[in-house]
Motif scaffolding. Structure first.
Motif, PDB file in Angstrom:
ATOM      1  N   PRO A  67      13.578  53.887  90.974  1.00 19.43           N
ATOM      2  CA  PRO A  67      14.975  53.484  90.736  1.00 19.43           C
ATOM      3  C   PRO A  67      15.706  53.117  92.022  1.00 19.43           C
ATOM      4  O   PRO A  67      16.579  52.246  92.026  1.00 19.43           O
ATOM      5  N   ALA A  68      15.339  53.780  93.140  1.00 19.35           N
ATOM      6  CA  ALA A  68      15.976  53.446  94.415  1.00 19.35           C
ATOM      7  C   ALA A  68      15.624  52.030  94.837  1.00 19.35           C
ATOM      8  O   ALA A  68      16.459  51.303  95.395  1.00 19.35           O
ATOM      9  N   LEU A  69      14.381  51.609  94.578  1.00 17.44           N
ATOM     10  CA  LEU A  69      13.961  50.249  94.913  1.00 17.44           C
ATOM     11  C   LEU A  69      14.713  49.222  94.076  1.00 17.44           C
ATOM     12  O   LEU A  69      15.158  48.181  94.593  1.00 17.44           O
ATOM     13  N   ILE A  70      14.868  49.509  92.783  1.00 21.15           N
ATOM     14  CA  ILE A  70      15.622  48.592  91.919  1.00 21.15           C
ATOM     15  C   ILE A  70      17.040  48.412  92.456  1.00 21.15           C
ATOM     16  O   ILE A  70      17.542  47.293  92.578  1.00 21.15           O
ATOM     17  N   TRP A  71      17.671  49.531  92.810  1.00 18.98           N
ATOM     18  CA  TRP A  71      19.047  49.452  93.306  1.00 18.98           C
ATOM     19  C   TRP A  71      19.100  48.716  94.651  1.00 18.98           C
ATOM     20  O   TRP A  71      20.002  47.910  94.887  1.00 18.98           O
ATOM     21  N   ALA A  72      18.152  48.997  95.536  1.00 13.59           N
ATOM     22  CA  ALA A  72      18.158  48.364  96.857  1.00 13.59           C
ATOM     23  C   ALA A  72      18.022  46.853  96.739  1.00 13.59           C
ATOM     24  O   ALA A  72      18.701  46.096  97.445  1.00 13.59           O
ATOM     25  N   VAL A  73      17.147  46.379  95.847  1.00 11.16           N
ATOM     26  CA  VAL A  73      16.958  44.934  95.672  1.00 11.16           C
ATOM     27  C   VAL A  73      18.222  44.296  95.101  1.00 11.16           C
ATOM     28  O   VAL A  73      18.679  43.248  95.580  1.00 11.16           O
ATOM     29  N   LEU A  74      18.793  44.935  94.078  1.00 14.26           N
ATOM     30  CA  LEU A  74      19.992  44.368  93.444  1.00 14.26           C
ATOM     31  C   LEU A  74      21.180  44.368  94.396  1.00 14.26           C
ATOM     32  O   LEU A  74      21.863  43.348  94.572  1.00 14.26           O
ATOM     33  N   ALA A  75      21.432  45.508  95.033  1.00 11.83           N
ATOM     34  CA  ALA A  75      22.560  45.592  95.959  1.00 11.83           C
ATOM     35  C   ALA A  75      22.345  44.682  97.159  1.00 11.83           C
ATOM     36  O   ALA A  75      23.276  44.029  97.642  1.00 11.83           O
ATOM     37  N   GLY A  76      21.095  44.616  97.640  1.00 14.07           N
ATOM     38  CA  GLY A  76      20.804  43.723  98.760  1.00 14.07           C
ATOM     39  C   GLY A  76      21.056  42.278  98.418  1.00 14.07           C
ATOM     40  O   GLY A  76      21.542  41.499  99.245  1.00 14.07           O
ATOM     41  N   GLY A  77      20.733  41.884  97.174  1.00 16.63           N
ATOM     42  CA  GLY A  77      20.984  40.508  96.756  1.00 16.63           C
ATOM     43  C   GLY A  77      22.462  40.172  96.769  1.00 16.63           C
ATOM     44  O   GLY A  77      22.857  39.078  97.196  1.00 16.63           O
ATOM     45  N   THR A  78      23.296  41.119  96.334  1.00 20.18           N
ATOM     46  CA  THR A  78      24.737  40.851  96.337  1.00 20.18           C
ATOM     47  C   THR A  78      25.279  40.780  97.759  1.00 20.18           C
ATOM     48  O   THR A  78      26.208  40.028  98.046  1.00 20.18           O
ATOM     49  N   LEU A  79      24.689  41.541  98.676  1.00 23.28           N
ATOM     50  CA  LEU A  79      25.140  41.491 100.063  1.00 23.28           C
ATOM     51  C   LEU A  79      24.718  40.180 100.723  1.00 23.28           C
ATOM     52  O   LEU A  79      25.462  39.603 101.519  1.00 23.28           O
ATOM     53  N   LEU A  80      23.517  39.691 100.386  1.00 22.70           N
ATOM     54  CA  LEU A  80      23.075  38.404 100.917  1.00 22.70           C
ATOM     55  C   LEU A  80      23.969  37.269 100.419  1.00 22.70           C
ATOM     56  O   LEU A  80      24.144  36.263 101.110  1.00 22.70           O
ATOM     57  N   ALA A  81      24.525  37.440  99.235  1.00 21.39           N
ATOM     58  CA  ALA A  81      25.413  36.409  98.694  1.00 21.39           C
ATOM     59  C   ALA A  81      26.732  36.337  99.440  1.00 21.39           C
ATOM     60  O   ALA A  81      27.484  35.373  99.300  1.00 21.39           O
ATOM     61  N   GLY A  82      27.043  37.363 100.234  1.00 21.47           N
ATOM     62  CA  GLY A  82      28.256  37.337 101.047  1.00 21.47           C
ATOM     63  C   GLY A  82      29.518  37.339 100.205  1.00 21.47           C
ATOM     64  O   GLY A  82      29.589  37.900  99.109  1.00 21.47           O
ATOM     65  N   ARG A  83      30.549  36.670 100.724  1.00 21.67           N
ATOM     66  CA  ARG A  83      31.846  36.665 100.055  1.00 21.67           C
ATOM     67  C   ARG A  83      31.800  35.888  98.744  1.00 21.67           C
ATOM     68  O   ARG A  83      32.704  36.020  97.916  1.00 21.67           O
ATOM     69  N   ARG A  84      30.776  35.077  98.551  1.00 18.19           N
ATOM     70  CA  ARG A  84      30.652  34.368  97.274  1.00 18.19           C
ATOM     71  C   ARG A  84      30.468  35.325  96.104  1.00 18.19           C
ATOM     72  O   ARG A  84      30.737  34.972  94.959  1.00 18.19           O
ATOM     73  N   ALA A  85      29.980  36.529  96.414  1.00 17.14           N
ATOM     74  CA  ALA A  85      29.734  37.501  95.349  1.00 17.14           C
ATOM     75  C   ALA A  85      30.960  38.334  95.022  1.00 17.14           C
ATOM     76  O   ALA A  85      30.898  39.194  94.143  1.00 17.14           O
ATOM     77  N   ASP A  86      32.079  38.109  95.724  1.00 14.10           N
ATOM     78  CA  ASP A  86      33.271  38.915  95.486  1.00 14.10           C
ATOM     79  C   ASP A  86      33.756  38.824  94.043  1.00 14.10           C
ATOM     80  O   ASP A  86      34.391  39.746  93.534  1.00 14.10           O
ATOM     81  N   THR A  87      33.471  37.700  93.374  1.00 11.88           N
ATOM     82  CA  THR A  87      33.989  37.498  92.022  1.00 11.88           C
ATOM     83  C   THR A  87      33.118  38.126  90.938  1.00 11.88           C
ATOM     84  O   THR A  87      33.513  38.145  89.779  1.00 11.88           O
ATOM     85  N   TRP A  88      31.923  38.627  91.302  1.00 14.52           N
ATOM     86  CA  TRP A  88      31.054  39.212  90.272  1.00 14.52           C
ATOM     87  C   TRP A  88      30.340  40.479  90.716  1.00 14.52           C
ATOM     88  O   TRP A  88      29.690  41.144  89.904  1.00 14.52           O
TER      89      TRP A  88
END
Length: 341
Positions: A67-88
């Motif tokens: 479960p930690a890996l699932i969260w790390a991948v998902l959260a990491g993806g949103t961080l890579l998206a930068g400020r573009r991810a602020d809306t979702w």
């Protein structure tokens, strides 16, 4: 082609989101590790519906890291998206974090002080509580995302190009999402690893893990890239590295085409989305090619969308009898804020 990468324009990272993302990760790791001295070597991780007895298990290390890996991948993806991810970002991370942490707590609670994982009993009330909390977090996340979503800029007139008789038309634009490719790679590697150790007899069969990982990897790969092409035959939109599946629109079926700025927050997230704006293939925020056919809108996030829209409108006018069915006759485009019927 602009993917869902970091926002280079600002040169900043959402450090607040980084800190918030670290909390669920620490909880997912800390819950089983803190109780490790009271847990069996393998943890019960699945219970059949209606049964209090478990039917599947994982080693303690796997139950901790998975479960930690699932969260790390998902959260990491949103961080890579930068400020573009602020809306979702909130709409995705809040319910997922609550569900993962709640499930991890339920698994640890069921296995604590058990000599063998087969002795662990499920707690339906706990599962219901986790589900309710995840739904509440999802509602909160959507509300926060809508609050942050910027208003769409005013729409301009539908673009139009001039085409000479017999002039070839060949416009192509592609978009890919680096984080979707990364997800496909991670889940694909997990599926291969699970299959290899199973075939080699290094552990108990892990087909129940390999199969869903493989399906997620294929789904992510198909949704990771899109190509829009305009030719004399109309618009063609293809998905994935193999160009499948495919959607096509003949010029005479397109009422109007235009370019429009859209964000994941406006259409409900990433990927193939259905919303009040119609159907949107959203791989990155920004310019989208939008076509209306049979009263319904379809949008795809590709660069140079205005040029593609202009060519489609020109083809529509050329194919329309006496110009009575072209975009000028039908109206340049829907009014600002208009929704699909």
């Amino acid at each position: 082609m602009g993917g869902a990468g970091a926002d280079r324009g600002s040169g900043r990272r959402p450090w607040g989101a980084l800190g918030a993302s670290a909390a669920p990760l620490l909880l997912l790791l800390a819950l089983p590790l803190a109780a490790a001295h009271r847990l069996p070597d393998r943890l019960a991780t699945h219970w059949s519906g209606g049964s209090a007895r478990p039917d599947d298990s994982l080693p303690l290390w796997a139950a901790t890291l998975f479960p930690a890996l699932i969260w790390a991948v998902l959260a990491g993806g949103t961080l890579l998206a930068g400020r573009r991810a602020d809306t979702w970002r909130a709409a995705v991370l809040l319910p997922t974090g609550v569900a993962l942490v709640g499930a991890q707590a339920a698994i640890v609670r069921a296995n604590v002080d058990r000599a063998d994982w087969r002795d662990a009993e499920s707690a339906p009330v706990w599962g219901v509580a986790v589900a309710v909390a995840a739904v509440a977090a999802a509602v909160l996340g959507v509300l926060l995302s809508r609050r942050r979503a910027p208003d769409a800029p005013p729409r301009a007139a539908a673009p139009h190009a001039e085409l000479a008789p017999g002039e070839p038309v060949d416009w192509v634009s592609r978009t890919s999402s680096p984080w979707m490719h990364a997800l496909a790679a991670v889940f694909g590697a997990g599926a291969v690893a699970a299959a290899v150790v199973t075939v080699a007899g290094l552990t108990d069969p892990l087909w129940a893990l390999a199969a869903p990982f493989a399906l997620v990897a294929v789904a992510c790969l198909v949704c990771a890239s899109v190509e829009a092409a305009v030719t004399r035959e109309g618009l063609r939109v293809t998905f994935g590295p193999l160009g499948r599946p495919v959607r096509r629109w003949a010029p005479e079926t397109i009422e109007t085409a235009y370019a429009e700025h859209r964000t994941p927050g406006q259409v409900g997230g990433w990927g193939y989305r259905l919303s009040g704006l119609g159907t949107t293939v959203m791989l990155r925020a920004g310019e989208c090619l939008v076509v209306r056919a049979k009263g319904k809108a379809f949008a795809v996030s590709v660069d140079d969308a205005e040029r593609g829209a202009a060519l489609l409108n020109a083809l529509n006018a050329v194919n329309a009898p006496n110009g009575s069915n072209g975009p000028n006759a039908l109206g340049a485009r829907p009014a600002p804020g208009a929704r699909n019927p």
